[in-house]
Design a protein around this motif. Structure first.
Motif, PDB file in Angstrom:
ATOM      1  N   VAL A 178       5.461  -2.095  20.791  1.00 44.37           N
ATOM      2  CA  VAL A 178       6.166  -2.890  19.789  1.00 44.37           C
ATOM      3  C   VAL A 178       5.398  -4.165  19.481  1.00 44.37           C
ATOM      4  O   VAL A 178       5.338  -4.615  18.323  1.00 44.37           O
ATOM      5  N   ALA A 179       4.790  -4.765  20.506  1.00 41.59           N
ATOM      6  CA  ALA A 179       3.960  -5.949  20.261  1.00 41.59           C
ATOM      7  C   ALA A 179       2.793  -5.609  19.333  1.00 41.59           C
ATOM      8  O   ALA A 179       2.478  -6.360  18.397  1.00 41.59           O
ATOM      9  N   ARG A 232      14.051  -2.886  21.368  1.00 46.61           N
ATOM     10  CA  ARG A 232      14.468  -1.996  20.293  1.00 46.61           C
ATOM     11  C   ARG A 232      14.914  -2.798  19.070  1.00 46.61           C
ATOM     12  O   ARG A 232      14.625  -2.429  17.928  1.00 46.61           O
ATOM     13  N   HIS A 233      15.603  -3.907  19.317  1.00 51.94           N
ATOM     14  CA  HIS A 233      16.049  -4.767  18.221  1.00 51.94           C
ATOM     15  C   HIS A 233      14.845  -5.327  17.455  1.00 51.94           C
ATOM     16  O   HIS A 233      14.851  -5.349  16.215  1.00 51.94           O
ATOM     17  N   THR A 264       5.527 -13.627  17.663  1.00 48.68           N
ATOM     18  CA  THR A 264       6.433 -12.693  18.336  1.00 48.68           C
ATOM     19  C   THR A 264       5.645 -11.661  19.132  1.00 48.68           C
ATOM     20  O   THR A 264       5.983 -11.346  20.284  1.00 48.68           O
ATOM     21  N   ALA A 265       4.587 -11.125  18.523  1.00 52.15           N
ATOM     22  CA  ALA A 265       3.737 -10.171  19.238  1.00 52.15           C
ATOM     23  C   ALA A 265       3.114 -10.811  20.471  1.00 52.15           C
ATOM     24  O   ALA A 265       3.061 -10.208  21.556  1.00 52.15           O
ATOM     25  N   THR A 266       2.660 -12.062  20.329  1.00 50.81           N
ATOM     26  CA  THR A 266       2.053 -12.766  21.458  1.00 50.81           C
ATOM     27  C   THR A 266       3.056 -12.966  22.589  1.00 50.81           C
ATOM     28  O   THR A 266       2.706 -12.858  23.773  1.00 50.81           O
ATOM     29  N   ALA A 267       4.316 -13.244  22.244  1.00 49.95           N
ATOM     30  CA  ALA A 267       5.339 -13.461  23.268  1.00 49.95           C
ATOM     31  C   ALA A 267       5.731 -12.170  23.968  1.00 49.95           C
ATOM     32  O   ALA A 267       6.150 -12.193  25.138  1.00 49.95           O
ATOM     33  N   LEU A 268       5.619 -11.045  23.280  1.00 49.75           N
ATOM     34  CA  LEU A 268       5.994  -9.770  23.896  1.00 49.75           C
ATOM     35  C   LEU A 268       4.947  -9.272  24.879  1.00 49.75           C
ATOM     36  O   LEU A 268       5.266  -8.506  25.801  1.00 49.75           O
ATOM     37  N   ARG A 269       3.713  -9.676  24.712  1.00 44.65           N
ATOM     38  CA  ARG A 269       2.652  -9.130  25.566  1.00 44.65           C
ATOM     39  C   ARG A 269       2.824  -9.487  27.042  1.00 44.65           C
ATOM     40  O   ARG A 269       2.668  -8.625  27.913  1.00 44.65           O
ATOM     41  N   GLY A 331      14.949 -11.814  19.213  1.00 47.63           N
ATOM     42  CA  GLY A 331      15.041 -10.640  20.081  1.00 47.63           C
ATOM     43  C   GLY A 331      13.938 -10.616  21.113  1.00 47.63           C
ATOM     44  O   GLY A 331      14.153 -10.236  22.275  1.00 47.63           O
ATOM     45  N   ALA A 332      12.727 -11.033  20.712  1.00 46.64           N
ATOM     46  CA  ALA A 332      11.623 -11.096  21.665  1.00 46.64           C
ATOM     47  C   ALA A 332      11.892 -12.132  22.753  1.00 46.64           C
ATOM     48  O   ALA A 332      11.558 -11.925  23.924  1.00 46.64           O
ATOM     49  N   ARG A 333      12.500 -13.257  22.376  1.00 44.65           N
ATOM     50  CA  ARG A 333      12.838 -14.272  23.386  1.00 44.65           C
ATOM     51  C   ARG A 333      13.855 -13.726  24.390  1.00 44.65           C
ATOM     52  O   ARG A 333      13.727 -13.925  25.607  1.00 44.65           O
ATOM     53  N   LEU A 334      14.872 -13.037  23.874  1.00 48.05           N
ATOM     54  CA  LEU A 334      15.859 -12.448  24.785  1.00 48.05           C
ATOM     55  C   LEU A 334      15.218 -11.396  25.674  1.00 48.05           C
ATOM     56  O   LEU A 334      15.569 -11.264  26.857  1.00 48.05           O
ATOM     57  N   ALA A 335      14.276 -10.622  25.132  1.00 52.21           N
ATOM     58  CA  ALA A 335      13.587  -9.611  25.937  1.00 52.21           C
ATOM     59  C   ALA A 335      12.830 -10.272  27.085  1.00 52.21           C
ATOM     60  O   ALA A 335      12.825  -9.757  28.214  1.00 52.21           O
TER      61      ALA A 335
END
Length: 726
Positions: A178-179, A232-233, A264-269, A331-335
């Motif tokens: 997703v990232a 997923r969100h 957002t992509a950077t935070a998901l990694r 959503g990424a922050r909550l993840a």
């Protein structure tokens, strides 16, 4: 019998052979105590052949040692209640229900349920001999300790069962995909959303082996599921950004929305890396301002400032698109926060209050377990249905054994327990190979008994050979082979405890037929369709609860009286729906069965819940003491009511046994595309006269509700897919 992958079959067979034969021969032959020897081998076989104990060796050892007091309780209860048939049957009902209902606590207790019940079943038959209780407990204890000892010995010898891929690793891969999808969308590169969708599908609990599913009430498993839902969100919001209605896609490399997607992509990694490695990602709440979470928080704040400056006169399409991007970032922050809880770092997690999305992080483990069991104390729960079915069948089998005076009633209850499934169709399917295998095994054992006669040495030599060879080949040759092997093992074992008679094989066959018939009858009378019959109601209830949750969240946003946490009933309905769906995925589906769009309905429910959580997290700071303007509140309420009505209509369509075919106007088109949204046009028109935070909250709430409406519309319009044949 527990399903074992072929790669681990030889190890499990060696485990059962070494531990079982050591206890049986050591006590029954070397020490001459047949009672201790019998209970020693029955302390081994249920744990090795009928149970699943996932995890590393140390974890398995702890679980096996914890089974010692549990086994004492079961053997003591069975021994004392064997005084009367009705007392033994009543105890069987209580034990059967409690052990089966423990599946609500996750795969650990569920994987040990058969062993726990067998520990009660063996001593609950005549002769009534409470004076042998000490020997029985000693044998059981020795068997369990030998099970743990041989398990560690095999590990030291290098005979390790291939470890399954941990669920967090699967989830980490999905998060990384997703990232990558977010980064590609921000840069305008190749669309990799299909790969992210595939990775998310692979991380769904229903696609994971039951023993590995994160379905326990623990904070860790709850957080893993929460992380998956948040990721997923993000993916779903990215879909809306790229090609959804009212979301025209990236405007260029200098667009603030694409910059936020990149952030957002950077935070998901690091979330993906932490899940894969098992190390919690850093959190800005720890006071570390250099974390990706803190950078994303500052990026969202800067994005809101830009949005507030550009709201006057901004086209509605741009307002909604920016709201979708912001929702993905949140959503990424909550993840990230959920993944920290899942990996053990929960002391500084924001939103861990009783009404926050991470309420479970601050709740003691016993309370979490009680909360989960209380949720499933309803006839709408497949776990309660299964527990009642098992308890009734086992108690009925025990009464029938006593009434008919069957000499080996243990085998009847064993057959009932091992053959009964969660639906009548599955039970009938399991009965055929069981009868075939038992017949073959009984004939082979009868021939051996007739040919050899009373030669205990032959049976003593044959038992470990049959155990090792038979259960090594069973996973490759199918359940009939496993039943044949187990029949021969039982006959060889009892042939050493008493004078061997060839009729023993026929008794075993009759007992399997009786036990299987009881299991089929119980499945036919109690919820014969299994989860398939309950899934309609569970998913429809999830949508209905989500509809009420949308209204409740909107009331709070508009400053009207509402429950402090209007999403709590949605979470309860989600748990029941997820349990039904996971069981449904594991059941045998009938030929030419027509499957409603369960996945679409579940995703719509998740969108209601997770989007509502994001709205509630912002509600307090954005509203302050002054409610929204009457016009904005009225528009938002009208939209929420329309979305809720559409969700209720979709729920009723799913609830019907014969769902109607997709038809125009049911539930209707998504409420007003962005270009005609009065709520967004009004926000742009009055932005200079209202607090910017309130305007942005109105825009974001509109984007959430219209997204839910699009999800709900797809449910009824989706063509029903034909499932695989059973």
């Amino acid at each position: 019998m527990a399903r074992t992958p072929p790669a681990g079959a030889a190890r499990r067979a060696a485990w059962a052979t070494l531990a079982g034969c050591a206890g049986f021969y050591g006590f029954a032959h070397a020490l001459g105590d047949r009672t201790v020897g019998l209970y020693a081998i029955f302390g081994v076989l249920p744990l090795v052949l009928f149970s699943q104990i996932p995890g590393p060796a140390r974890h398995r050892t702890r679980v096996l040692l914890a089974m010692v007091p549990v086994g004492w309780i079961m053997v003591t209860s069975g021994t004392l209640l064997a005084v009367r048939g009705w007392a033994a049957a009543a105890g069987m009902f209580v034990v059967g229900f409690l052990v089966a209902f423990a599946a609500t606590a996750g795969p650990g207790p569920a994987g040990l349920s058969v062993a726990c019940q067998l520990f009660y079943i063996l001593p609950c038959f005549p002769p009534y001999a409470p004076e042998t209780l000490g020997s029985r407990l000693a044998g059981l204890t020795a068997g369990i300790l030998l099970t743990a000892l041989v398990d560690r010995l095999l590990d030291l010898l290098g005979l390790r069962e291939p470890p399954p891929t941990p669920y967090r690793v699967r989830l980490g891969r999905a998060t990384a995909a997703v990232a990558d999808s977010c980064a590609a969308a921000a840069r305008g590169g190749e669309d990799v959303r299909p790969a992210a969708e595939l990775a998310l599908q692979e991380a769904r609990p229903s696609r994971i082996p039951p023993a590995e599913r994160p379905t326990s009430p623990s904070a860790r498993d709850r957080a893993l599921n929460h992380t998956r839902a948040c990721v997923r969100h993000v993916h779903d919001q990215l879909d809306r950004f790229c090609r959804g209605p009212g979301a025209p896609g990236p405007a260029g490399p200098d667009d603030p929305a694409t910059a936020l997607l990149e952030r957002t992509a950077t935070a998901l990694r690091p979330v993906a890396t932490g899940l894969t490695s098992g190390t919690p990602p850093p959190d800005g709440n720890d006071g570390n301002d250099g974390t990706d979470d803190d950078a994303l928080r500052r990026a969202v704040a800067a994005f809101d400032a830009v949005r507030a400056d550009e709201i006057p006169g901004a086209p509605p399409e741009r307002l909604r698109r920016d709201a979708v991007v912001r929702s993905a970032a949140e959503g990424a922050r909550l993840a990230g926060q959920a993944s920290r809880i899942a990996l053990g770092a929960r002391s500084t997690t924001a939103g861990a209050g009783r009404d926050g999305p991470f309420w479970y992080a601050a709740v003691p483990a016993p309370e979490l377990w009680w909360h989960r069991m209380r949720v499933h104390l309803t006839l709408r729960s497949v776990h309660l249905q299964n527990a009642l079915r098992v308890a009734t069948a086992m108690a009925g089998a025990r009464l029938l054994v006593g009434a008919l005076g069957l000499s080996h009633g243990f085998w009847v209850l064993l057959a009932t327990l091992s053959l009964m499934r969660t639906s009548a169709a599955d039970t009938r399917t399991a009965l055929r190979p069981a009868v075939t295998g038992t017949t073959a095994g009984a004939l082979l054992a009868a021939l051996a008994l007739r040919a050899v006669g009373d030669v205990p040495l032959f049976y003593a030599v044959a038992l470990p050979v049959v155990l090792l060879v038979g259960f090594t080949a069973a996973p490759l040759l199918g359940p009939a082979w496993g039943q044949a092997t187990f029949t021969v093992v039982i006959v060889l074992m009892f042939a050493q405890l008493s004078t061997p008679q060839w009729q023993l094989s026929a008794v075993r066959l009759v007992d399997v037929l009786v036990g299987g018939a009881i299991g089929v009858l119980a499945s036919l009378l109690a919820w014969p369709r299994g989860a398939g019959g309950e899934l309609r109601c569970a998913v429809a209830d999830f949508l209905a609860a989500g509809a009420a949750g949308c209204r409740g969240v909107t009331d709070l946003l508009c400053g009207r009286p509402a429950p402090a946490d209007p999403l709590r009933p949605v979470r309860v309905a989600m748990l029941l729906a997820e349990a039904s769906y996971c069981q449904y995925q594991g059941e045998r589906l009938l030929r030419r069965a027509v499957d409603p769009p369960w996945e679409m309905a579940m995703l719509a429910g998740y969108h209601m819940l997770r989007g509502g959580e994001l709205m509630l997290l912002r509600q307090g700071a954005a509203l302050g003491a002054t409610p929204l303007s009457p016009g904005a509140a009225a528009e938002l309420t009208f939209l929420a009511d329309r979305v809720a009505d559409d969700a209720l209509r979709a729920a009723e369509a799913l609830r019907a046994p014969d769902p109607p075919r997709p038809a125009p106007g049911i539930p209707g088109p998504p409420p007003r595309p962005a270009a005609t949204s009065g709520l967004l046009r009004g926000a742009a028109l009055h932005a200079g006269h209202v607090d910017a935070a309130r305007v942005l909250l109105t825009v974001d709430a509109e984007a959430w509700l219209t997204g839910v409406a699009e999800d709900v519309a797809r449910i009824v319009r989706a063509p029903y897919a034909v499932t695989r044949s059973g």
